[in-house]
Design a protein around this motif. Sequence first.
Motif, PDB file in Angstrom:
ATOM      1  N   ALA A   1     -22.397 -24.544   9.509  1.00  0.00           N
ATOM      2  CA  ALA A   1     -23.771 -24.659   9.860  1.00  0.00           C
ATOM      3  C   ALA A   1     -24.474 -25.699   8.722  1.00  0.00           C
ATOM      4  N   VAL A   2     -24.889 -26.809   9.149  1.00  0.00           N
ATOM      5  CA  VAL A   2     -25.433 -27.647   8.139  1.00  0.00           C
ATOM      6  C   VAL A   2     -26.977 -27.223   7.859  1.00  0.00           C
ATOM      7  N   ARG A   3     -27.304 -27.360   6.661  1.00  0.00           N
ATOM      8  CA  ARG A   3     -28.687 -26.973   6.266  1.00  0.00           C
ATOM      9  C   ARG A   3     -29.416 -28.124   5.615  1.00  0.00           C
ATOM     10  N   HIS A   4     -28.648 -29.227   5.111  1.00  0.00           N
ATOM     11  CA  HIS A   4     -29.308 -30.545   4.608  1.00  0.00           C
ATOM     12  C   HIS A   4     -28.515 -31.582   4.801  1.00  0.00           C
ATOM     13  N   VAL A   5     -29.187 -32.708   5.290  1.00  0.00           N
ATOM     14  CA  VAL A   5     -28.613 -34.145   5.543  1.00  0.00           C
ATOM     15  C   VAL A   5     -29.059 -35.115   4.568  1.00  0.00           C
ATOM     16  N   SER A   6     -28.283 -35.844   3.763  1.00  0.00           N
ATOM     17  CA  SER A   6     -28.703 -37.100   3.185  1.00  0.00           C
ATOM     18  C   SER A   6     -28.239 -38.351   3.685  1.00  0.00           C
ATOM     19  N   CYS A   7     -29.000 -39.317   3.954  1.00  0.00           N
ATOM     20  CA  CYS A   7     -28.276 -40.616   4.467  1.00  0.00           C
ATOM     21  C   CYS A   7     -28.478 -41.943   3.304  1.00  0.00           C
ATOM     22  N   GLY A   8     -27.447 -42.749   3.777  1.00  0.00           N
ATOM     23  CA  GLY A   8     -27.587 -44.000   3.016  1.00  0.00           C
ATOM     24  C   GLY A   8     -27.590 -45.157   4.024  1.00  0.00           C
ATOM     25  N   ASP A   9     -27.300 -46.367   3.770  1.00  0.00           N
ATOM     26  CA  ASP A   9     -27.230 -47.360   4.933  1.00  0.00           C
ATOM     27  C   ASP A   9     -26.246 -47.128   5.922  1.00  0.00           C
ATOM     28  N   CYS A  10     -24.988 -46.683   5.350  1.00  0.00           N
ATOM     29  CA  CYS A  10     -23.731 -46.623   6.470  1.00  0.00           C
ATOM     30  C   CYS A  10     -23.053 -45.411   6.060  1.00  0.00           C
ATOM     31  N   HIS A  11     -23.511 -44.556   5.482  1.00  0.00           N
ATOM     32  CA  HIS A  11     -22.727 -43.247   5.134  1.00  0.00           C
ATOM     33  C   HIS A  11     -24.156 -42.049   5.278  1.00  0.00           C
ATOM     34  N   SER A  12     -23.271 -40.733   5.480  1.00  0.00           N
ATOM     35  CA  SER A  12     -24.020 -39.672   5.609  1.00  0.00           C
ATOM     36  C   SER A  12     -23.357 -38.515   4.794  1.00  0.00           C
ATOM     37  N   CYS A  13     -24.313 -37.714   4.247  1.00  0.00           N
ATOM     38  CA  CYS A  13     -23.609 -36.421   3.404  1.00  0.00           C
ATOM     39  C   CYS A  13     -24.444 -35.259   3.951  1.00  0.00           C
ATOM     40  N   ALA A  14     -23.753 -34.038   4.235  1.00  0.00           N
ATOM     41  CA  ALA A  14     -24.401 -32.966   4.725  1.00  0.00           C
ATOM     42  C   ALA A  14     -23.949 -31.652   4.040  1.00  0.00           C
ATOM     43  N   SER A  15     -24.957 -30.894   3.593  1.00  0.00           N
ATOM     44  CA  SER A  15     -24.554 -29.705   2.841  1.00  0.00           C
ATOM     45  C   SER A  15     -24.541 -28.469   3.743  1.00  0.00           C
ATOM     46  N   HIS A  16     -23.829 -27.781   3.692  1.00  0.00           N
ATOM     47  CA  HIS A  16     -23.377 -26.599   4.422  1.00  0.00           C
ATOM     48  C   HIS A  16     -24.133 -25.456   3.811  1.00  0.00           C
ATOM     49  N   GLU A  17     -24.021 -24.169   4.620  1.00  0.00           N
ATOM     50  CA  GLU A  17     -24.920 -23.050   4.096  1.00  0.00           C
ATOM     51  C   GLU A  17     -24.294 -22.309   3.004  1.00  0.00           C
ATOM     52  N   LYS A  18     -22.912 -22.901   3.009  1.00  0.00           N
ATOM     53  CA  LYS A  18     -21.956 -22.057   1.822  1.00  0.00           C
ATOM     54  C   LYS A  18     -22.096 -22.908   0.714  1.00  0.00           C
ATOM     55  N   ARG A  19     -23.108 -24.162   0.643  1.00  0.00           N
ATOM     56  CA  ARG A  19     -23.144 -24.893  -0.634  1.00  0.00           C
ATOM     57  C   ARG A  19     -21.955 -25.880  -0.667  1.00  0.00           C
ATOM     58  N   ARG A  20     -21.481 -26.164   0.474  1.00  0.00           N
ATOM     59  CA  ARG A  20     -20.278 -27.207   0.432  1.00  0.00           C
ATOM     60  C   ARG A  20     -20.792 -28.766   0.889  1.00  0.00           C
TER      61      ARG A  20
END
Length: 206
Positions: free
Chosen positions: A6-25
């Motif tokens: 369950a994704v809680r936050h997304v952070s995006c660059g030009d050609c990559h993305s990071c997603a933080s999970h509800e368990k802080r992964r």
Amino acid sequence: MPSGVAVRHVSCGDCHSCASHEKRRVWFGGAGRKRRSWRRVHQRIPTLVLEVCLQIASGANHTVALAAPSGHNQVFAWGSNAMGQLGLEDACGFSERTLPCSGSVAGLAPREGGGCEVAGEQVVRIHQADGSVRAATSMTAEQVQQAVVQGATALVLQVAEREVPKPEKQKLLRPQHVPLEVGAGEHVASSDGAVAWSSVERRWLG
């Protein structure tokens, strides 16, 4: 994303993305850049890169995170370090050299796109007379020369772009612990493709 995440936050660059999970992964996925062409990373599921993450923020080609994997806050960064934006002490992914100075700097000139350079190498920081270090990437040649007149002892120059070995690039795709000069920090700020650790005044991360 993998089943059950369950994704809680997304952070995006030009050609990559990071997603933080509800368990802080934190999960990472996207593309890598090689010279002037883009190549896709052939994987359907993003890679789990960091545990116990509190905040993430991305620049164009890198990400900075606040995490507490061992119970206390630490900063981690990964991605391109071509301009030193990861804040790593070992200068992995790019090279710098220190130019001692006294009174004036020979060959100091404006740099196309802003800032200044010496013999094609960008001035990125200034060692000031009081022992502090000042960021200089946006300073004009006149401002740098004035700082030297006022007692600056050295300029830190970014060496012209080099071909980074593949093992070095691969290392930078995994979170690297960033040693901070002061404090543990409490907030990640992201603006205009740049990422900084806002509570650390003397450390600019991107």
